[in-house]
Design an enzyme around this catalytic site. Structure first.
Site, short mmCIF file in Angstrom:
data_model
loop_
_atom_site.label_atom_id
_atom_site.label_comp_id
_atom_site.label_asym_id
_atom_site.label_seq_id
_atom_site.Cartn_x
_atom_site.Cartn_y
_atom_site.Cartn_z
N GLY A 89 -3.10 -1.29 80.36
CA GLY A 89 -2.98 -0.60 81.70
C GLY A 89 -1.61 -0.23 81.93
O GLY A 89 -1.00 0.71 82.77
N SER B 247 -5.69 -5.77 68.75
CA SER B 247 -6.35 -4.51 68.39
C SER B 247 -5.75 -3.13 68.48
O SER B 247 -4.57 -3.17 68.88
CB SER B 247 -7.71 -4.42 69.82
OG SER B 247 -8.32 -5.25 69.57
N ASP C 275 -13.22 1.31 79.64
CA ASP C 275 -12.83 -0.04 79.33
C ASP C 275 -13.27 -0.89 80.25
O ASP C 275 -12.68 -1.55 81.17
CB ASP C 275 -11.34 0.02 79.10
CG ASP C 275 -10.79 -1.52 78.49
OD1 ASP C 275 -11.68 -2.05 77.93
OD2 ASP C 275 -9.76 -1.92 78.66
#
Length: 511
Positions: free
Chosen positions: A187, A213, A275
């Site tokens: 974020g 990831s 998310d």
């Protein structure tokens, strides 16, 4: 081995053809509209089919697409996308049989979740098994993701999902009692601390095999950024070799089949820009546990435009992480950090890489905020070492960085993974976004600045992104450059530029 005599006698075989299309995490099959099977057996576009071979014990499931061009798939052929063709593992021209696929039994549990019911471990396990085995279409996977996000997940459900994601993939055992890892919930644009932590920790001698990831909703993930410098798609065998030499690596976790459902879920979450809390925790911890971590540091940034807005929200999230971590046998610590603005100067893979290498090289124009945050986090991880007393970690980390040992270690890791000898450049299309007033920068909206960077093409176009010239607290004159947009393609460049001109994400207090 399947008994093909048990298949309906009216269904003839088809010849297998590989169709060179990357359908990314989804099995897709192609059948010509004039194929006799198309109408006689009632197959329809976007329905799911089972693909059998004479030697298969389990059918492969795929979503059916119907084509009208014989150059793609002829009337006597079954075309398969690259992913499903590799799964089938037989040469082109081989005989295959198709049949209607039975809907996965676990979809009933998805419907229950959408209705707001609580699911148990077995229900989550069956859902994740079917996702890993490609029994879900992208639409069905999206239904599961939205169901969990909209109706919420209790802490036991997050634990069940984490267990299920670990249990449906491989696990790595590094053969040591202390294996370090770190993760930021994201974020915050430009927050590339991991690429600084890993060489510092490894230079200290601690084991830190870092699997990461790709970006979900951000302009870059660690794997996207590290890929600018080195190969990140490495086999499990190669990862073991690198760890034995360097005590660390920075690699993409998908290749090693660690919690493989996570990569499928991410491929659907990315276009949805979703998310959710439960799936975020399960995603992070399943990957870390599968990757063999024993000690994990979680970074939760808070700020008005971060994922977590308040200290109270961060404390609630910390408790969830700690609950799942404790029940999974993971030593987990959470740090709550400042997420009020982007960290560093670069936003996007290449630009963030430049920040990292400036800090490792102790260059005078390196971003101070990114350096200091990395040292603070590195210090906490170094204090996992029983030989380091509490409070001493920061000084140890700073000495490793300033002595050049971290840079030496980073170069060794890059060489071990396979250095990219053709450097990727920043986007050739550039535009300066300037201040409309004279004053002091009061705030920068993380979400909006990240959105502009993504519109410019990041992370898919590694040279795309934003370089910040001004940060919170800086004085700025009218007409002075706030940030520069970089893009590779005209359409992306126009989208990003127009978005920035409409709202540049900066709040300036006039003088």
């Amino acid at each position: 081995m399947i008994d093909t005599s048990e298949l309906p006698t009216s269904i003839p075989s088809l010849k297998l053809k590989c169709v060179a299309i990357d359908t990314y995490k989804e099995n897709v099959a192609y059948l010509h509209r004039n194929c006799g099977l198309y109408r006689s057996e009632g197959f329809q576009a976007l329905s799911k089919i089972e693909i059998h071979t004479a030697n298969s014990t389990q059918p492969v499931i795929a979503v059916l697409n119907v084509v009208d061009d014989a150059s793609i798939t002829n009337i006597d052929e079954l075309g398969l996308s690259e992913q499903v063709y590799e799964q089938l593992g037989i040469p082109e021209g081989s005989e295959v049989f198709i049949n209607h696929a039975t809907p996965p039994e676990s979809l009933k549990s998805v419907h229950k979740k959408i209705a707001g019911e609580k699911l148990d471990y077995q229900q989550y396990l069956h859902i994740i098994q079917d996702i890993v085995n490609n029994r879900y279409s992208k639409i069905e996977t999206a239904a599961f993701i939205v169901g969990c996000a909209e109706t919420g997940m209790e802490r036991d459900e997050i634990l069940h999902l984490t267990h299920a994601m670990v249990d449906t993939g491989e696990r790595i055992d590094w053969g040591e009692d202390l294996v370090c890892d770190k993760h930021c919930i994201g974020g915050i644009p430009g927050n590339r601390t991991t690429m600084l932590l890993v060489p510092i920790i490894a230079a200290h001698g601690m084991l830190m095999p870092k699997t990461s990831s790709r970006a979900i909703t951000s302009p870059a993930g660690t794997a996207d950024t590290m890929e600018v410098l080195a190969n990140v798609d490495l086999s499990l065998r190669r990862l073991h070799e690198i760890v034995s030499q360097q005590r660390a690596f920075l690699a993409w976790g998908g290749t090693a089949k660690l919690a493989p459902a996570d990569d499928v879920l991410i491929s659907v979450e990315r276009p949805l820009s979703m998310d959710s809390t439960g799936q975020m925790i399960a995603s992070i911890l399943s990957k870390k546990i599968a990757a063999g971590a024993t000690h994990l540091l979680i970074d939760i940034p808070i700020g008005p435009s971060a994922k977590v807005h308040t200290h109270m929200e961060a404390l609630k999230l910390r408790k969830l992480f700690e609950y799942v971590g404790d029940n999974m046998g993971l030593h987990l610590e959470v740090v709550i950090t400042d997420g009020s603005q982007p960290i560093g100067r670069g936003i996007g893979p290449v630009l963030e890489t430049q920040d990292v290498m400036k800090i490792l090289g102790n260059e005078p124009n390196a971003p101070i905020d990114l350096k200091e945050k990395a040292l603070q986090l590195a210090g906490r991880i170094i204090e996992f070492d029983p030989d380091v007393r509490g409070g001493q970690g920061y000084a140890v980390a700073r000495d490793i960085l300033e002595s050049g040992r971290a840079l030496t270690k980073m170069n060794a890791i890059i060489n071990a993974q396979g250095r990219n000898n053709t450097p990727i450049q920043v986007g050739k299309l550039q535009c300066d976004i300037c201040a409309q007033d004279t004053g002091i920068v009061k705030a920068i909206d993380n979400l909006k600045i990240a959105s502009i960077a993504r519109l410019a093409g990041a992370p898919m176009d590694k040279g795309a992104g934003i370089y910040l010239h001004k940060k919170v607290g800086d004085k700025v004159k009218k007409g002075e450059v706030l940030f520069t947009i970089y893009a590779e393609f005209n359409a992306d460049f126009t989208f990003a530029k127009n978005a920035a001109l409409l709202d540049n994400s900066y709040q300036i207090d006039k003088l």
